[in-house]
Design a protein around this motif. Sequence first.
Motif, PDB file in Angstrom:
ATOM      1  N   TYR A 104      27.235 -55.542  48.594  1.00 51.45           N
ATOM      2  CA  TYR A 104      27.096 -54.794  47.341  1.00 51.45           C
ATOM      3  C   TYR A 104      28.236 -53.801  47.161  1.00 51.45           C
ATOM      4  CZ  TYR A 104      22.456 -56.283  45.701  1.00 51.45           C
ATOM      5  OH  TYR A 104      21.411 -57.000  45.175  1.00 51.45           O
ATOM      6  N   THR A 105      29.369 -54.087  47.771  1.00 51.98           N
ATOM      7  CA  THR A 105      30.487 -53.149  47.707  1.00 51.98           C
ATOM      8  C   THR A 105      30.834 -52.774  46.268  1.00 51.98           C
ATOM      9  OG1 THR A 105      31.430 -54.016  49.762  1.00 51.98           O
ATOM     10  CG2 THR A 105      32.908 -52.779  48.304  1.00 51.98           C
ATOM     11  N   ASN A 106      30.958 -53.765  45.406  1.00 55.27           N
ATOM     12  CA  ASN A 106      31.418 -53.509  44.037  1.00 55.27           C
ATOM     13  C   ASN A 106      30.467 -52.617  43.253  1.00 55.27           C
ATOM     14  OD1 ASN A 106      33.754 -54.971  44.408  1.00 55.27           O
ATOM     15  ND2 ASN A 106      32.914 -56.862  43.561  1.00 55.27           N
ATOM     16  N   ARG A 107      29.163 -52.790  43.458  1.00 56.92           N
ATOM     17  CA  ARG A 107      28.217 -51.992  42.688  1.00 56.92           C
ATOM     18  C   ARG A 107      27.785 -50.722  43.421  1.00 56.92           C
ATOM     19  NH1 ARG A 107      22.950 -55.239  41.311  1.00 56.92           N
ATOM     20  NH2 ARG A 107      24.492 -56.877  40.908  1.00 56.92           N
ATOM     21  N   SER A 108      28.223 -50.545  44.637  1.00 57.16           N
ATOM     22  CA  SER A 108      27.773 -49.401  45.431  1.00 57.16           C
ATOM     23  C   SER A 108      28.147 -48.071  44.776  1.00 57.16           C
ATOM     24  CB  SER A 108      28.385 -49.455  46.835  1.00 57.16           C
ATOM     25  OG  SER A 108      29.775 -49.202  46.774  1.00 57.16           O
ATOM     26  N   PHE A 109      27.363 -47.059  45.078  1.00 58.47           N
ATOM     27  CA  PHE A 109      27.671 -45.705  44.605  1.00 58.47           C
ATOM     28  C   PHE A 109      29.044 -45.275  45.116  1.00 58.47           C
ATOM     29  CE2 PHE A 109      23.353 -45.858  43.534  1.00 58.47           C
ATOM     30  CZ  PHE A 109      22.966 -44.716  42.847  1.00 58.47           C
ATOM     31  N   LEU A 110      29.320 -45.619  46.352  1.00 57.33           N
ATOM     32  CA  LEU A 110      30.574 -45.207  46.975  1.00 57.33           C
ATOM     33  C   LEU A 110      31.773 -45.791  46.230  1.00 57.33           C
ATOM     34  CD1 LEU A 110      31.403 -43.460  49.349  1.00 57.33           C
ATOM     35  CD2 LEU A 110      31.327 -45.491  50.820  1.00 57.33           C
ATOM     36  N   ASN A 111      31.654 -47.026  45.781  1.00 56.33           N
ATOM     37  CA  ASN A 111      32.755 -47.676  45.087  1.00 56.33           C
ATOM     38  C   ASN A 111      32.941 -47.149  43.663  1.00 56.33           C
ATOM     39  OD1 ASN A 111      34.788 -49.896  45.205  1.00 56.33           O
ATOM     40  ND2 ASN A 111      33.594 -50.710  43.500  1.00 56.33           N
ATOM     41  N   ARG A 112      31.858 -46.644  43.052  1.00 53.09           N
ATOM     42  CA  ARG A 112      31.922 -46.168  41.660  1.00 53.09           C
ATOM     43  C   ARG A 112      32.164 -44.659  41.563  1.00 53.09           C
ATOM     44  NH1 ARG A 112      27.060 -46.537  39.458  1.00 53.09           N
ATOM     45  NH2 ARG A 112      25.981 -47.140  41.373  1.00 53.09           N
ATOM     46  N   LEU A 113      32.210 -44.004  42.688  1.00 51.95           N
ATOM     47  CA  LEU A 113      32.330 -42.545  42.745  1.00 51.95           C
ATOM     48  C   LEU A 113      33.512 -41.992  41.953  1.00 51.95           C
ATOM     49  CD1 LEU A 113      31.894 -39.677  44.056  1.00 51.95           C
ATOM     50  CD2 LEU A 113      33.199 -40.547  46.006  1.00 51.95           C
ATOM     51  N   ALA A 114      34.635 -42.669  42.010  1.00 54.94           N
ATOM     52  CA  ALA A 114      35.867 -42.128  41.432  1.00 54.94           C
ATOM     53  C   ALA A 114      35.950 -42.275  39.915  1.00 54.94           C
ATOM     54  CB  ALA A 114      37.077 -42.811  42.065  1.00 54.94           C
ATOM     55  N   TYR A 115      34.915 -42.846  39.298  1.00 51.52           N
ATOM     56  CA  TYR A 115      34.988 -43.154  37.866  1.00 51.52           C
ATOM     57  C   TYR A 115      33.932 -42.392  37.071  1.00 51.52           C
ATOM     58  CZ  TYR A 115      37.685 -46.833  40.042  1.00 51.52           C
ATOM     59  OH  TYR A 115      38.599 -47.510  40.807  1.00 51.52           O
ATOM     60  N   LEU A 116      33.987 -41.084  37.163  1.00 48.79           N
ATOM     61  CA  LEU A 116      33.014 -40.227  36.480  1.00 48.79           C
ATOM     62  C   LEU A 116      33.672 -39.332  35.436  1.00 48.79           C
ATOM     63  CD1 LEU A 116      30.736 -39.159  39.489  1.00 48.79           C
ATOM     64  CD2 LEU A 116      30.362 -41.011  37.844  1.00 48.79           C
ATOM     65  N   GLY A 117      34.928 -39.538  35.153  1.00 46.50           N
ATOM     66  CA  GLY A 117      35.604 -38.729  34.142  1.00 46.50           C
ATOM     67  C   GLY A 117      35.978 -37.363  34.662  1.00 46.50           C
ATOM     68  N   GLU A 118      35.775 -36.354  33.822  1.00 47.88           N
ATOM     69  CA  GLU A 118      36.115 -34.973  34.169  1.00 47.88           C
ATOM     70  C   GLU A 118      34.914 -34.067  33.905  1.00 47.88           C
ATOM     71  OE1 GLU A 118      39.608 -33.929  32.014  1.00 47.88           O
ATOM     72  OE2 GLU A 118      40.875 -35.410  33.030  1.00 47.88           O
ATOM     73  N   PRO A 119      33.854 -34.238  34.664  1.00 47.60           N
ATOM     74  CA  PRO A 119      32.618 -33.496  34.397  1.00 47.60           C
ATOM     75  C   PRO A 119      32.613 -32.085  34.986  1.00 47.60           C
ATOM     76  CG  PRO A 119      32.286 -34.931  36.266  1.00 47.60           C
ATOM     77  CD  PRO A 119      33.684 -35.196  35.771  1.00 47.60           C
ATOM     78  N   ASP A 120      31.801 -31.230  34.376  1.00 49.29           N
ATOM     79  CA  ASP A 120      31.506 -29.908  34.943  1.00 49.29           C
ATOM     80  C   ASP A 120      30.306 -29.997  35.874  1.00 49.29           C
ATOM     81  OD1 ASP A 120      33.423 -28.407  33.267  1.00 49.29           O
ATOM     82  OD2 ASP A 120      32.114 -29.038  31.638  1.00 49.29           O
ATOM     83  N   VAL A 121      29.411 -30.942  35.573  1.00 50.66           N
ATOM     84  CA  VAL A 121      28.190 -31.147  36.359  1.00 50.66           C
ATOM     85  C   VAL A 121      28.053 -32.634  36.638  1.00 50.66           C
ATOM     86  CG1 VAL A 121      25.677 -30.891  36.430  1.00 50.66           C
ATOM     87  CG2 VAL A 121      27.073 -29.173  35.254  1.00 50.66           C
ATOM     88  N   ILE A 122      27.658 -32.974  37.863  1.00 49.37           N
ATOM     89  CA  ILE A 122      27.381 -34.365  38.237  1.00 49.37           C
ATOM     90  C   ILE A 122      25.937 -34.449  38.720  1.00 49.37           C
ATOM     91  CG2 ILE A 122      27.919 -36.242  39.829  1.00 49.37           C
ATOM     92  CD1 ILE A 122      30.778 -35.131  39.962  1.00 49.37           C
ATOM     93  N   LEU A 123      25.192 -35.382  38.160  1.00 50.70           N
ATOM     94  CA  LEU A 123      23.832 -35.666  38.600  1.00 50.70           C
ATOM     95  C   LEU A 123      23.824 -37.074  39.172  1.00 50.70           C
ATOM     96  CD1 LEU A 123      21.871 -34.151  35.597  1.00 50.70           C
ATOM     97  CD2 LEU A 123      21.926 -33.257  37.924  1.00 50.70           C
ATOM     98  N   CYS A 124      23.574 -37.166  40.465  1.00 53.22           N
ATOM     99  CA  CYS A 124      23.587 -38.442  41.170  1.00 53.22           C
ATOM    100  C   CYS A 124      22.162 -38.790  41.588  1.00 53.22           C
ATOM    101  CB  CYS A 124      24.491 -38.351  42.396  1.00 53.22           C
ATOM    102  SG  CYS A 124      24.551 -39.867  43.368  1.00 53.22           S
ATOM    103  N   CYS A 125      21.633 -39.868  41.037  1.00 56.77           N
ATOM    104  CA  CYS A 125      20.265 -40.309  41.358  1.00 56.77           C
ATOM    105  C   CYS A 125      20.371 -41.617  42.127  1.00 56.77           C
ATOM    106  CB  CYS A 125      19.464 -40.479  40.075  1.00 56.77           C
ATOM    107  SG  CYS A 125      17.729 -40.906  40.343  1.00 56.77           S
ATOM    108  N   GLY A 126      20.217 -41.555  43.442  1.00 55.77           N
ATOM    109  CA  GLY A 126      20.429 -42.743  44.253  1.00 55.77           C
ATOM    110  C   GLY A 126      19.599 -42.788  45.517  1.00 55.77           C
ATOM    111  N   ALA A 127      19.857 -43.791  46.336  1.00 54.43           N
ATOM    112  CA  ALA A 127      19.198 -44.062  47.628  1.00 54.43           C
ATOM    113  C   ALA A 127      17.938 -44.896  47.481  1.00 54.43           C
ATOM    114  CB  ALA A 127      18.896 -42.785  48.411  1.00 54.43           C
TER     115      ALA A 127
END
Length: 240
Positions: free
Chosen positions: A108-131
Amino acid sequence: MNRLLFLLILLPAVLSAQTGDTSAPLRVSFLGDSYTTYMGAVAVDTFDVWYPRHEVNKNDRKKAVNDVQDIEQTWWRQLLKATGWTLDTNNSFSGATVCYTGYRKEDYTNRSFLNRLAYLGEPDVILCCGATNDSWAGSPIGEYKYANWTPADFKSFRPAMAALCEGFRTHYPQAKVYFILNSELKPEINESVRTICRHYGIALIELHDIDKQWGHPSVAGMKAIADQVLDVLRADGCVK
């Protein structure tokens, strides 16, 4: 352009910069799995989404299997409305695991949270709902490891979760990060998330009493998530 008119147009921007005007709404990005998806509302069109969910019965008629049938019923849209924040990016992918090992031990490398981490734009706040999917898929837990990771390490949850938290600090040093932990997950997943978030100083929101249909938040469950997240944000001074 008339010089006086030009100065009158420019003056508000100059004053705003000089006084440190913070009236602009915060920009928020979501990094998630199915709980934060909705058709047509995720960052990449090819990402799998779960909401809205139907099944086709024997008469070839669609039947809703979850009562969330409007994007405004999702927890993240309720949060945007309640806070007045601006959406930067919703990078959510149904079925995604934090680590590289998914269901049936598939890659699941391509869909993993770790692989998508760098593509969040320029946020002031990040909400990560995972695991959630790491728990449901029975992904390897692995050992706690906070540096010198190898690609092989990321096949297990604990090293991948640690690298995810480190990545938040590296990629988004100015952003406030909150990790949202689903209810009813395996104890070893819960304890791993608590330990790793504590190590990195990541704020943790532990959900409870979330009503679900087919394992996914119902309308009532979505409201409960939004309310619980808002309670933490208000207590943290992030929202008035």
